[in-house]
Design a protein around this motif. Sequence first.
Motif, PDB file in Angstrom:
ATOM      1  N   LEU A 195     -35.907 -29.482  31.174  1.00  0.00           N
ATOM      2  CA  LEU A 195     -37.560 -29.561  30.889  1.00  0.00           C
ATOM      3  C   LEU A 195     -38.589 -29.462  32.157  1.00  0.00           C
ATOM      4  O   LEU A 195     -39.380 -28.490  32.004  1.00  0.00           O
ATOM      5  N   ILE A 196     -37.903 -29.998  33.150  1.00  0.00           N
ATOM      6  CA  ILE A 196     -38.931 -29.956  34.424  1.00  0.00           C
ATOM      7  C   ILE A 196     -38.614 -28.245  34.864  1.00  0.00           C
ATOM      8  O   ILE A 196     -39.774 -27.806  35.279  1.00  0.00           O
ATOM      9  N   GLU A 197     -37.458 -27.818  34.976  1.00  0.00           N
ATOM     10  CA  GLU A 197     -37.384 -26.634  35.477  1.00  0.00           C
ATOM     11  C   GLU A 197     -38.223 -25.431  34.531  1.00  0.00           C
ATOM     12  O   GLU A 197     -38.708 -24.580  35.166  1.00  0.00           O
ATOM     13  N   TYR A 198     -38.136 -25.620  33.290  1.00  0.00           N
ATOM     14  CA  TYR A 198     -38.812 -24.748  32.318  1.00  0.00           C
ATOM     15  C   TYR A 198     -40.439 -24.788  32.718  1.00  0.00           C
ATOM     16  O   TYR A 198     -40.813 -23.857  32.709  1.00  0.00           O
ATOM     17  N   ASN A 199     -40.722 -26.099  32.943  1.00  0.00           N
ATOM     18  CA  ASN A 199     -42.234 -25.933  32.988  1.00  0.00           C
ATOM     19  C   ASN A 199     -42.593 -25.455  34.534  1.00  0.00           C
ATOM     20  O   ASN A 199     -43.526 -24.950  34.672  1.00  0.00           O
ATOM     21  N   LYS A 200     -41.642 -25.647  35.426  1.00  0.00           N
ATOM     22  CA  LYS A 200     -41.954 -25.112  36.592  1.00  0.00           C
ATOM     23  C   LYS A 200     -42.125 -23.532  36.765  1.00  0.00           C
ATOM     24  O   LYS A 200     -42.619 -22.812  37.283  1.00  0.00           O
ATOM     25  N   ARG A 210     -36.404 -19.011  38.013  1.00  0.00           N
ATOM     26  CA  ARG A 210     -37.416 -19.149  38.830  1.00  0.00           C
ATOM     27  C   ARG A 210     -37.308 -18.601  40.421  1.00  0.00           C
ATOM     28  O   ARG A 210     -38.137 -17.904  40.838  1.00  0.00           O
ATOM     29  N   LEU A 267     -42.762 -21.508  34.045  1.00  0.00           N
ATOM     30  CA  LEU A 267     -43.841 -21.365  33.186  1.00  0.00           C
ATOM     31  C   LEU A 267     -45.164 -21.357  34.209  1.00  0.00           C
ATOM     32  O   LEU A 267     -45.972 -20.474  34.466  1.00  0.00           O
ATOM     33  N   ALA A 268     -45.131 -22.353  35.059  1.00  0.00           N
ATOM     34  CA  ALA A 268     -46.194 -22.353  36.107  1.00  0.00           C
ATOM     35  C   ALA A 268     -46.294 -21.405  36.986  1.00  0.00           C
ATOM     36  O   ALA A 268     -47.246 -20.988  37.256  1.00  0.00           O
ATOM     37  N   TRP A 291     -44.197 -22.943  23.252  1.00  0.00           N
ATOM     38  CA  TRP A 291     -43.300 -23.569  24.060  1.00  0.00           C
ATOM     39  C   TRP A 291     -42.030 -24.177  23.868  1.00  0.00           C
ATOM     40  O   TRP A 291     -41.058 -24.036  24.572  1.00  0.00           O
ATOM     41  N   PHE A 319     -38.511 -23.052  25.401  1.00  0.00           N
ATOM     42  CA  PHE A 319     -37.449 -23.871  25.837  1.00  0.00           C
ATOM     43  C   PHE A 319     -36.220 -23.893  25.324  1.00  0.00           C
ATOM     44  O   PHE A 319     -35.130 -24.018  26.100  1.00  0.00           O
TER      45      PHE A 319
END
Length: 176
Positions: free
Chosen positions: A159-164, A129, A166-167, A13, A17
């Motif tokens: 951080l928020i966009e990276y996690n979005k 994304r 991945l989701a 992760w 990132f």
Amino acid sequence: MILRFVAGLFLIWVFGFVWFAASTPGPAGEVKTDAIVVATGEAGRIQRGIEILDRGLAQKMLVSGVNSDVTAEEFATEFSVSRRQMNCCVDLGFEATDTRSNATEILDWAKANKHKTLRLVTSDWHMRRAASELERLLPGSIVVVRDAVPTRFRVGTMLIEYNKLLASEFVALTGL
């Protein structure tokens, strides 16, 4: 054993990132397309779309995710778009409320207008994304050119966009 697995996932992760943050996409340059599609949000996106339209690199533009309270006249005034250009070349989409619904709104508009090439304009941190969501929906015959608007680096946003991202990819892979 489980602790090593979790630590390994965390390292993957972290490295992911770092790659995501260090290699944000950039502008597309002088590529011509049938149309421009702009996902609303970060400042600079709509201005970039209008600039491309003014330079003749596309004939039509959809601004997806416009607030339903905004009128075409208010939009034209805010972004210095002439009445002629609004009437011939700029469509406002009011249905989208997030990245996934932007993709649906863009798909419907592109099909209705029989566009074969689209220039997607969005922020650099949002491009992966947004393009992924759009390309999943579009038929393979429609080409998407990615035109990212450079932004100031913000760790929290990244951080928020990276996690979005991945989701979003997880949902696409699993069909959830």
